[in-house]
Write a protein that holds these residues in place. Structure first.
Motif, short mmCIF file in Angstrom:
data_model
loop_
_atom_site.label_atom_id
_atom_site.label_comp_id
_atom_site.label_asym_id
_atom_site.label_seq_id
_atom_site.Cartn_x
_atom_site.Cartn_y
_atom_site.Cartn_z
N SER A 272 0.81 -1.23 0.00
CA SER A 272 0.00 0.00 0.00
C SER A 272 0.84 1.27 0.00
CB SER A 272 -0.94 0.00 1.20
OG SER A 272 -0.20 0.07 2.41
N SER A 273 2.10 1.17 0.44
CA SER A 273 2.95 2.37 0.49
C SER A 273 3.97 2.41 -0.66
CB SER A 273 3.66 2.45 1.84
OG SER A 273 4.36 1.26 2.13
N HIS A 274 3.75 1.58 -1.68
CA HIS A 274 4.61 1.63 -2.87
C HIS A 274 4.44 2.99 -3.55
CE1 HIS A 274 5.99 0.80 -6.99
NE2 HIS A 274 6.69 -0.20 -6.47
N PRO A 275 5.51 3.57 -4.10
CA PRO A 275 5.41 4.88 -4.74
C PRO A 275 4.32 4.99 -5.79
CG PRO A 275 7.71 4.27 -4.48
CD PRO A 275 6.91 3.08 -4.04
N ASP A 276 4.09 3.93 -6.57
CA ASP A 276 3.05 3.98 -7.59
C ASP A 276 1.66 4.09 -6.96
OD1 ASP A 276 5.04 3.73 -9.44
OD2 ASP A 276 4.58 1.66 -10.01
N VAL A 277 1.46 3.38 -5.87
CA VAL A 277 0.16 3.43 -5.17
C VAL A 277 -0.02 4.80 -4.51
CG1 VAL A 277 -1.25 2.41 -3.34
CG2 VAL A 277 0.17 0.93 -4.80
N LEU A 278 1.05 5.30 -3.89
CA LEU A 278 0.99 6.63 -3.28
C LEU A 278 0.68 7.70 -4.32
CD1 LEU A 278 4.03 6.51 -0.82
CD2 LEU A 278 1.61 6.29 -0.25
N ALA A 279 1.30 7.58 -5.50
CA ALA A 279 1.07 8.55 -6.57
C ALA A 279 -0.40 8.52 -7.01
CB ALA A 279 1.98 8.26 -7.75
N ALA A 280 -0.96 7.30 -7.14
CA ALA A 280 -2.35 7.17 -7.57
C ALA A 280 -3.31 7.73 -6.53
CB ALA A 280 -2.66 5.71 -7.86
N LEU A 281 -3.07 7.41 -5.27
CA LEU A 281 -3.96 7.91 -4.21
C LEU A 281 -3.79 9.41 -4.00
CD1 LEU A 281 -3.74 5.05 -1.54
CD2 LEU A 281 -5.51 5.45 -3.27
N GLY A 282 -2.56 9.90 -4.17
CA GLY A 282 -2.35 11.34 -4.10
C GLY A 282 -3.10 12.06 -5.21
N GLY A 283 -3.09 11.46 -6.40
CA GLY A 283 -3.85 12.02 -7.51
C GLY A 283 -5.34 12.00 -7.24
N LEU A 284 -5.82 10.92 -6.62
CA LEU A 284 -7.24 10.82 -6.28
C LEU A 284 -7.64 11.91 -5.30
CD1 LEU A 284 -9.92 9.20 -6.37
CD2 LEU A 284 -8.99 7.77 -4.52
N TYR A 285 -6.80 12.15 -4.30
CA TYR A 285 -7.07 13.22 -3.34
C TYR A 285 -7.12 14.58 -4.05
CZ TYR A 285 -6.66 16.18 0.81
OH TYR A 285 -6.89 17.14 1.78
N ALA A 286 -6.15 14.81 -4.94
CA ALA A 286 -6.08 16.09 -5.65
C ALA A 286 -7.31 16.33 -6.51
CB ALA A 286 -4.82 16.14 -6.52
N GLU A 287 -7.86 15.26 -7.09
CA GLU A 287 -9.01 15.38 -7.98
C GLU A 287 -10.34 15.51 -7.23
OE1 GLU A 287 -8.72 11.80 -10.19
OE2 GLU A 287 -6.81 12.35 -11.12
#
Length: 205
Positions: A123-138
């Motif tokens: 869950s803390s892999h950079p790709d997962v963090l990037a996707a969830l960060g993008g979800l928060y931003a959107e």
């Protein structure tokens, strides 16, 4: 989760919130999270249908850092003055989020879309963090009040750090949702402060 819950379980949700936000502060200041605490926070995002409040975080013991922060706050020993303000902002943001059913559905769908990657990569892999960060931003970043994170401009100028901060904020909102589901409200800080502190102290032993 519709049965009556205790203040003890409510304390766990609040500990999850402040523990995640302490990592937000750490990442914003240093560019680095504590790996174990980050994993606890991000795992909680994907445990949408957990059987108990403790199970959301993989057990109460995983919340010891957050419980310690709560104890320090309730006994006026808190070292980070920004943390309570950040927690209040997230609790207020969650109230707006809870009223926006369309956004809640979008966020849940976005989380479920990443569940396979999180299970495979962590869950803390950079790709997962990037996707969830993008979800928060959107989604959540468009609600008011906005959660404003202060930190080192060197790190907050890096896209990967910003994505990680937003992903952990999503985890903090997850804990705020749980807090509300368990009957928590801002009145608890005024009217049930001693009861909440006792619950925190009991968890810490």
């Amino acid at each position: 989760m519709n049965q009556r819950f205790t203040m003890s379980e409510r304390a766990l949700a609040l500990a999850g919130l402040v523990q995640a936000l302490a990592q937000v502060r750490r990442v914003a200041d240093t560019g680095q999270a504590n790996a174990a605490i980050l994993a606890t926070a991000m795992d909680s995002v994907f445990r949408i249908d957990a059987p108990s409040p403790a199970a959301v975080f993989g057990g109460a013991e995983a919340l010891r850092p957050g419980l310690t922060l709560l104890r320090d706050y309730f006994t006026n020993q808190a070292r980070d003055e920004q943390l309570p303000r950040l927690a209040l902002a997230v609790l207020q943001l969650e109230r707006r989020f809870a009223r926006d059913r369309e956004m809640a559905a979008r966020v849940q769908a976005g989380i479920r879309a990443q569940a396979g990657h999180a299970e495979r990569l962590g869950s803390s892999h950079p790709d997962v963090l990037a996707a969830l960060g993008g979800l928060y931003a959107e989604t959540l970043s468009h609600l008011r009040p906005r959660v404003l994170v202060q930190g080192n401009p060197h790190y907050l100028g890096q896209a990967t750090v910003v994505a990680e901060v937003r992903a952990i904020l999503l985890a903090a909102v997850r804990s705020a949702v749980l807090w509300r589901q368990l009957g928590g409200s801002l009145w608890d800080f005024l009217l049930r402060r001693r009861e909440l502190l006792a619950a925190v102290a009991a968890h810490l032993g």
